[in-house]
Design a protein around this motif. Sequence first.
Motif: not given
Length: 212
Positions: A114, A160, A162
Amino acid sequence: MKMFLTILFTFALLSSSSHALQQDFCVADLSLSDTPSGYPCKKPSTVTVDDFVFSGLGVAGNTSNLIKAAVNLAFVAQFPGFNGLGLSMGRLDLAVDGVIPLHTHPEGSEVIIVIEGTISAGFISASTNAVYFKTLNKGDIMVFPQGLLHFQFNLGKIPALAFVSLSNANPGIQITSSALFANDLPTEVVAKVTFLDIAEVKKLKGILGGTN
Ligand SMILES: *[C@@H]1O[C@H](CO)[C@@H](O)[C@H](O)[C@H]1NC(C)=O
């Protein structure tokens, strides 16, 4: 006698390996078909440094879609330099509420790191259906063993980001919902084999593009 055979065997091994073709790499020739042991190699004299560099993971994917997420893959089909090396990568962009739906990679294990945001990730054991499920923060890595169903979704209030790496140049991907509902298997059959209601199957076929 045993000693003699051992020496003979060692010599046989040494001489065969000295004649073995030493190959540093096998950049995929994508104009030919993939095989269980990878693509045939590009002629080494035509290989350049650019065969070992891939810039496709530098930009965010478009997350304006059903899953509010984008997956950019660097599997062998996108990055021929991975051919034969047992490696591949991908970039996951997850908008707020974005989800990478339940899926498997039949041919490879996966590790995720992440970079930004908070991701909930998990996988399901094939032998016991035990669930291994955790909130991942920036810098966390998690591994998903080969072939097991797994998922990731954005738990946070910001997008997010990742990256993933997989232990095969062509690990494959099968998304469970697509496998079940983006097909032309008759609705009654899908309902029968999944224990879902006909109405739910029709709804999901509609959303995911299945027919019948
Ligand atoms: C992202 O995808 C949506 C839906 O396909 C499209 O309307 C939009 O123009 C795309 N945005 C960009 C920046 O490409």
